[in-house]
Enzyme design. Sequence first.
Site, PDB file in Angstrom:
ATOM      1  N   GLY A  10      24.992  24.257  25.422  1.00  0.00           N
ATOM      2  CA  GLY A  10      24.894  23.181  24.436  1.00  0.00           C
ATOM      3  C   GLY A  10      26.033  22.178  24.600  1.00  0.00           C
ATOM      4  O   GLY A  10      27.145  22.532  24.989  1.00  0.00           O
ATOM      5  N   ARG A  72      20.491  24.592  29.359  1.00  0.00           N
ATOM      6  CA  ARG A  72      20.627  26.032  29.137  1.00  0.00           C
ATOM      7  C   ARG A  72      19.869  26.752  30.250  1.00  0.00           C
ATOM      8  O   ARG A  72      18.694  27.082  30.124  1.00  0.00           O
ATOM      9  CB  ARG A  72      20.074  26.408  27.755  1.00  0.00           C
ATOM     10  CG  ARG A  72      20.853  25.782  26.606  1.00  0.00           C
ATOM     11  CD  ARG A  72      20.391  26.306  25.263  1.00  0.00           C
ATOM     12  NE  ARG A  72      21.057  25.663  24.157  1.00  0.00           N
ATOM     13  CZ  ARG A  72      22.254  25.999  23.686  1.00  0.00           C
ATOM     14  NH1 ARG A  72      22.915  26.987  24.251  1.00  0.00           N
ATOM     15  NH2 ARG A  72      22.783  25.365  22.660  1.00  0.00           N
ATOM     16  N   ASP A 103      29.510  31.213  26.215  1.00  0.00           N
ATOM     17  CA  ASP A 103      29.368  32.578  26.728  1.00  0.00           C
ATOM     18  C   ASP A 103      28.325  32.689  27.831  1.00  0.00           C
ATOM     19  O   ASP A 103      28.530  33.383  28.823  1.00  0.00           O
ATOM     20  CB  ASP A 103      29.063  33.551  25.583  1.00  0.00           C
ATOM     21  CG  ASP A 103      27.869  33.122  24.745  1.00  0.00           C
ATOM     22  OD1 ASP A 103      27.327  32.031  24.982  1.00  0.00           O
ATOM     23  OD2 ASP A 103      27.490  33.876  23.830  1.00  0.00           O
ATOM     24  N   THR A 125      32.477  25.644  22.955  1.00  0.00           N
ATOM     25  CA  THR A 125      31.367  25.973  22.066  1.00  0.00           C
ATOM     26  C   THR A 125      31.772  25.669  20.643  1.00  0.00           C
ATOM     27  O   THR A 125      32.885  26.015  20.234  1.00  0.00           O
ATOM     28  CB  THR A 125      30.939  27.454  22.164  1.00  0.00           C
ATOM     29  OG1 THR A 125      30.003  27.742  21.104  1.00  0.00           O
ATOM     30  CG2 THR A 125      32.119  28.401  22.036  1.00  0.00           C
ATOM     31  N   ASP A 127      30.593  27.138  18.226  1.00  0.00           N
ATOM     32  CA  ASP A 127      30.598  28.438  17.549  1.00  0.00           C
ATOM     33  C   ASP A 127      31.950  29.139  17.624  1.00  0.00           C
ATOM     34  O   ASP A 127      32.207  30.074  16.863  1.00  0.00           O
ATOM     35  CB  ASP A 127      29.532  29.362  18.147  1.00  0.00           C
ATOM     36  CG  ASP A 127      28.122  28.924  17.809  1.00  0.00           C
ATOM     37  OD1 ASP A 127      27.964  28.123  16.867  1.00  0.00           O
ATOM     38  OD2 ASP A 127      27.180  29.371  18.485  1.00  0.00           O
ATOM     39  N   ASP A 129      33.078  31.297  19.622  1.00  0.00           N
ATOM     40  CA  ASP A 129      32.928  32.743  19.787  1.00  0.00           C
ATOM     41  C   ASP A 129      33.204  33.243  21.201  1.00  0.00           C
ATOM     42  O   ASP A 129      32.875  34.382  21.535  1.00  0.00           O
ATOM     43  CB  ASP A 129      31.527  33.187  19.357  1.00  0.00           C
ATOM     44  CG  ASP A 129      30.412  32.525  20.153  1.00  0.00           C
ATOM     45  OD1 ASP A 129      30.715  31.670  21.018  1.00  0.00           O
ATOM     46  OD2 ASP A 129      29.235  32.848  19.913  1.00  0.00           O
ATOM     47  N   ARG A 171      25.412  31.718  15.582  1.00  0.00           N
ATOM     48  CA  ARG A 171      24.390  32.706  15.901  1.00  0.00           C
ATOM     49  C   ARG A 171      24.912  34.127  15.735  1.00  0.00           C
ATOM     50  O   ARG A 171      24.331  34.928  15.002  1.00  0.00           O
ATOM     51  CB  ARG A 171      23.911  32.477  17.340  1.00  0.00           C
ATOM     52  CG  ARG A 171      22.837  33.430  17.818  1.00  0.00           C
ATOM     53  CD  ARG A 171      22.332  33.023  19.184  1.00  0.00           C
ATOM     54  NE  ARG A 171      23.416  32.632  20.089  1.00  0.00           N
ATOM     55  CZ  ARG A 171      23.223  32.208  21.328  1.00  0.00           C
ATOM     56  NH1 ARG A 171      22.015  32.110  21.809  1.00  0.00           N
ATOM     57  NH2 ARG A 171      24.253  31.884  22.089  1.00  0.00           N
TER      58      ARG A 171
END
Length: 341
Positions: A10, A72, A103, A125, A127, A129, A171
């Site tokens: 993304g 992706r 990731d 990211t 996120d 994460d 997510r």
Amino acid sequence: MRVGLLTGGGDVPGLNAAIRAVVKRGEGEHGHSIIGFRNGWKGVVDGDVMPLTRQHIRNVLPTGGTLLGTARYHPHASDGGLDAALATLEAERIEALICIGGDGTLNAASKVAEAGVKVVGIPKTIDNDVWGTDASIGFDTAVSIATEAIDRIHTTAESHNRVMIVEVMGRHAGWIAVTSGIAGGAELVLAPEEPFDIGRIERFLKHRHRAHASFSIVVVAEGAVPAENTPMHYETQMGKYGEIVAGAIGERLKTEIEQRTGFDTRVTVLGHTQRGGIPTAADRILASRFGVAAIDAVTAGTTNVMTAIRGEEVVLVPLEEVAGKVKFVPQNLLTVARALA
């Protein structure tokens, strides 16, 4: 050296700052040729390349997205993909590859590294994460956008005596939900790390509205789920590409809260607005530091590593330690979010 560069997964604000840093440092200081691959790993497989020079990176710092494009796509997950990627790298005489991604992209980078390619990863990211780094490119901007949205929603929630649900991305980990919820003064924050009890939410909202308030803000990460053996049954809604369906958990919470409390409840799904627009100064600086560290590592012959920020220092982490791991929100930050309800 001929150094390849790609952005995968993304898009996030700050990617162009990282590209700029790699090109300026690589070309100007080290004399390398930087070869960009369009659309992430798919560009490597397809041989879709573009030379990157100083003229390509002028005035890109405030621009969101990525001038290289992204997709992706993971070569090791497609038939013949890894062989095609290796063939392209050989044909283009790429001596090392810098991969900017989350990731999935970094996991693919570790697979390519195992095949003998010299790889350096840069984590990005919203996120936040990616394991091994305190922060990833794009996270600070996403939190700023979400916090501003919560600030704006406060005024309309209070004016109409409503429960307002704000759904944000996240997510597997609830970094955006927890941090923007704290910064924006949300009454409830629901994250994947702590499955929630809809019964407790019902009791909390009823008590709050009886006691002292006429409105409430609930921030929920898209990957949040109810706890087992609690009254609400819900399975995460997935799209055809494995992505979580935007708005699914928000709409389900809206229905549950309205039915259980009788309070007028509305949902705002921030979705891809969290990915777009002008990167914050913090993201521009982090991306620039990562870009310089990555091209310096390549020059020094240090590869199969990922740049990471730990405290105030940029360090290099072995890719094999990062692949397949998720950095979850720590318990102490979740405790702060609960304490401020």
